[in-house]
Enzyme design. Sequence first.
Site, PDB file in Angstrom:
ATOM      1  N   PRO A   1      22.441  26.788 154.411  1.00  0.00           N
ATOM      2  CA  PRO A   1      21.634  27.941 153.984  1.00  0.00           C
ATOM      3  C   PRO A   1      20.877  27.685 152.684  1.00  0.00           C
ATOM      4  CG  PRO A   1      23.787  28.669 154.730  1.00  0.00           C
ATOM      5  CD  PRO A   1      23.831  27.164 154.704  1.00  0.00           C
ATOM      6  N   CYS A   2      19.633  28.173 152.654  1.00  0.00           N
ATOM      7  CA  CYS A   2      18.790  27.979 151.475  1.00  0.00           C
ATOM      8  C   CYS A   2      18.757  29.233 150.612  1.00  0.00           C
ATOM      9  CB  CYS A   2      17.365  27.603 151.899  1.00  0.00           C
ATOM     10  SG  CYS A   2      16.503  28.933 152.777  1.00  0.00           S
ATOM     11  N   ASN A   3      19.627  30.224 150.888  1.00  0.00           N
ATOM     12  CA  ASN A   3      19.566  31.511 150.199  1.00  0.00           C
ATOM     13  C   ASN A   3      19.522  31.373 148.686  1.00  0.00           C
ATOM     14  OD1 ASN A   3      20.868  31.596 152.829  1.00  0.00           O
ATOM     15  ND2 ASN A   3      21.061  33.796 152.518  1.00  0.00           N
TER      16      ASN A   3
END
Length: 603
Positions: free
Chosen positions: A562-564
């Site tokens: 995830p790049c959150n």
Amino acid sequence: MGGDESGGESDSFDWNSEDEREIENFQSSSLRLTVPNGAVLTGSGEASPSAGPSNSKVFDHFVSMGFPREMVSKVIEEYGEENEDKLLEELLSYSVIESSPQPQQRIEPNHCSLVLESPHQPQVKIEPDLSSSEGGVSSWENSDSDALSDEEEMTKSLRGSDNIVLTLVKMGYKQDEALIAIERLGCNSSVDELIDFIGVAQMAKAEDALLPPEEKPGISKLNKRRYYELEVLGRKRPKSCEKRIISEDDDEPLHLPNPMIGFGVPTEPAIIKHRKLPDDAVGPPYFYYENVALAPKGVWQTISRFLYEVEPEFVDSKFFCAAARKRGYIHNLPIENRFPLLPLPPRTIHEAFPLTRKWWPSWDTRTKLNCLQTAIGSAKLTERIRKALENYDGEPPEDVQRFVLEQCRKWNLVWVGRNKVAPLEPDEVETLLGFPRNHTRGGGISRTDRYKSLGNSFQVDTVAYHLSVLKDMYPNGMNILSLFSGIGGAEVALHRLGIPLKNVVSVEKSEVNRNIVRSWWEQTNQKGNLIDLDDVQQLNGDRIEKLMNTFGGFDLIVGGSPCNNLAGSNRVSRDGLEGKESSLFFDYCRILDLVKNIMTTNQ
């Protein structure tokens, strides 16, 4: 991609931060190391204090760096003067121990009593309380200021430690591992936290065993362990020893290529035609990791260090389609003899959506869309734009044009009528990203979920170009371990390349995404086996070994965590790899190491 999942208008959304940021201003972090007496080390190893009398040049060198003379003498006497890197590592280890004094624990050999040995307290022997399954838990951090002065309070605190130790031992962990975990995290830590700590420590130890000490670049054993403890697990730094993890490359800026074409794209000549991988990175198995290119400072250097020092390949998908998508890829695939998917996808907005040409105003000079996000512009915004333009018969004033263009770029709005703009439909986003039409449609999936899933996916044409080298290598098909699978971008790419999917283990948290992949698998009449799992953190060594014994190993480990906490559009928790979601990158590393170790053992 960390956007507003509700699809509503947001004034805080900064489209410009991710895809139009000045590349030359993107630099890596500069880190320093502070040794216990206050001397500051930079990447070059220079220090401020002056040296006193010395016995040798090596002795003078480390004394001048701020280490105590007695400590330097002790380390040199034990290890000699030949390997200065080893001496520095041991000096740092001693510094940590001396700067953060902790009670020494040991288990009596004949029974499970815990003994506390501390320079500030008399030896106290505590018998385990076996009358209850859960003991009271309290913190017992030992220091000059807060050491427990009452032996009875210390006894009460340590009873909880005994029960936790016994619990962990019964679960199969070693006593010394359990004691170290309790010492590091404190007695207030839950069993799950202690198990997580022990697992990370075992992974770091296994990774250290892969490389000889003299050949391992980047983070040393001490620094790697402290990185996991302090940065990944979020443990509090000792006040008396605020060291930072250093690397000889940390002071050097990370320059993203401009144009961002990686090792080459179909329409541009390759800048790098050959590369030499570190020995430990050579496949098979092959691995392929993806994440946003414009991450916080130092993130890609860390990702590279944990993935065998492989150089990232930064590519903007605008060279493959009509939308920008700046991404970094670290992989051990060959880079020669790549080929694109055919037919080549449209590369401009008007080629992709020819019906918009009729309504497109001359003052909107866009030919490419921005990065496709998980959020879209609201109906209220498009209505406001229509009303602003209807006030003028000809071209609107420059200030109105600027406002409209800013919103169109921000939300990827296209012209669908006179003075009318609209966000892209989900099926149009599917086309831009290289997925088959209606890939995310139906099956109970909401419109909002479609945008969210597509916004977090691979651009299939870009990924397929990199994976195309596998077609001749695996004519009979591949076994794939797909981590953070999303809506199956890697699987779709391999299928479109004509590579048979024999066995695919797909690990994806979102039930919506798992259903999309399962539906695609059935609609395309795949002949292989699809096993879908829901959590990478639950994928342990035993489970992986069973899967590998069933399939005969994995040929490719692919995924993008995830790049959150990395994306520029996230203004709330852009915490880098220490963030709650983006720290799952280390699970990718853990699983990749396990696969490589198991395959090496089986060979």
